[in-house]
Design a protein around this motif. Structure first.
Motif, PDB file in Angstrom:
ATOM      1  N   CYS A   1       0.953  -0.851  -0.039  1.00  0.00           N
ATOM      2  CA  CYS A   1       0.015  -0.028  -0.171  1.00  0.00           C
ATOM      3  C   CYS A   1       0.119   1.319   0.641  1.00  0.00           C
ATOM      4  CB  CYS A   1      -0.978  -0.250   0.996  1.00  0.00           C
ATOM      5  SG  CYS A   1      -2.051  -1.467   1.233  1.00  0.00           S
TER       6      CYS A   1
ATOM      7  N   ASN B   1       0.487   3.663  -2.944  1.00  0.00           N
ATOM      8  CA  ASN B   1      -0.344   4.518  -2.698  1.00  0.00           C
ATOM      9  C   ASN B   1       0.495   5.510  -1.431  1.00  0.00           C
ATOM     10  OD1 ASN B   1      -1.755   6.607  -2.097  1.00  0.00           O
ATOM     11  ND2 ASN B   1      -3.284   4.914  -0.723  1.00  0.00           N
TER      12      ASN B   1
ATOM     13  N   CYS C   1      -7.118  -1.962   4.610  1.00  0.00           N
ATOM     14  CA  CYS C   1      -6.589  -2.251   3.502  1.00  0.00           C
ATOM     15  C   CYS C   1      -5.320  -2.951   3.449  1.00  0.00           C
ATOM     16  CB  CYS C   1      -6.337  -1.703   3.144  1.00  0.00           C
ATOM     17  SG  CYS C   1      -5.219  -1.551   1.077  1.00  0.00           S
ATOM     18  N   ALA C   2      -4.081  -2.473   5.160  1.00  0.00           N
ATOM     19  CA  ALA C   2      -2.817  -2.664   5.313  1.00  0.00           C
ATOM     20  C   ALA C   2      -3.045  -4.087   5.916  1.00  0.00           C
ATOM     21  CB  ALA C   2      -2.833  -1.722   6.332  1.00  0.00           C
TER      22      ALA C   2
ATOM     23  N   CYS D   1      -3.635  -6.998   3.501  1.00  0.00           N
ATOM     24  CA  CYS D   1      -2.639  -7.098   2.431  1.00  0.00           C
ATOM     25  C   CYS D   1      -1.596  -7.756   2.780  1.00  0.00           C
ATOM     26  CB  CYS D   1      -2.109  -5.758   2.023  1.00  0.00           C
ATOM     27  SG  CYS D   1      -2.949  -4.975   0.793  1.00  0.00           S
TER      28      CYS D   1
ATOM     29  N   ASP E   1     -11.868   2.473   3.710  1.00  0.00           N
ATOM     30  CA  ASP E   1     -12.127   1.975   2.014  1.00  0.00           C
ATOM     31  C   ASP E   1     -12.584   3.019   0.708  1.00  0.00           C
ATOM     32  OD1 ASP E   1     -10.900  -1.633   2.167  1.00  0.00           O
ATOM     33  OD2 ASP E   1     -12.155  -0.464   3.658  1.00  0.00           O
TER      34      ASP E   1
END
Length: 142
Positions: A48, A52, A64-65, A68, A142
């Protein structure tokens, strides 16, 4: 009256106590002279923040972290100034640090240990890590 042996043992015990912290600050088996430093940042996935750059050490999507990391992305520490550190072991051959780092994913931490840099990559052989609960991490969602 104390025996001379008691005095010698006491002196050795005192020396061991005083030297213990100094020995703990030494480098690794591969590089005993490596400098030990303390860094602060977010424990998170590698993908990420690379893809990003808007995500920072204190503002990113926790979901998200964590997703992943669960899917196998390498775990890193992202500092406030945008530096990325890969956790490594002080041993050779290197042993995986993933299980040790999992409880800290999504948290802001302070980590201490010998630091290594090679051609822009950074690694830290963590000897001590703790969550800094006074640093608020903003979940961007998100």
């Amino acid at each position: 009256m104390r025996s001379p042996l008691f005095g010698a043992l006491s002196a050795m015990a005192l020396a061991a106590m005083l030297m213990g912290p100094a020995l703990a600050r030494q480098g690794t088996k591969m590089d005993p002279k490596a400098k030990s430093v303390t860094i602060e940042g977010a424990v998170r996935d590698f993908a990420c923040p690379i893809q990003n750059p808007a995500g920072t050490a204190s503002s990113f999507s926790l979901k998200c972290a964590r997703d992943c990391v669960r899917h196998g992305s390498p775990i890193i520490i992202l500092t406030n100034d945008g530096l990325i550190y890969f956790p490594i072991s002080p041993d050779m051959p290197d042993s995986g640090q993933r299980q040790k780092m999992m409880p800290f994913v999504g948290k802001y931490v302070q980590a201490t240990g010998p630091v290594f840099e090679r051609k822009g990559s950074r690694a830290i052989a963590i000897t001590e890590i703790k969550e800094l609960k006074n640093v608020h991490v903003v979940d961007e969602g998100d």
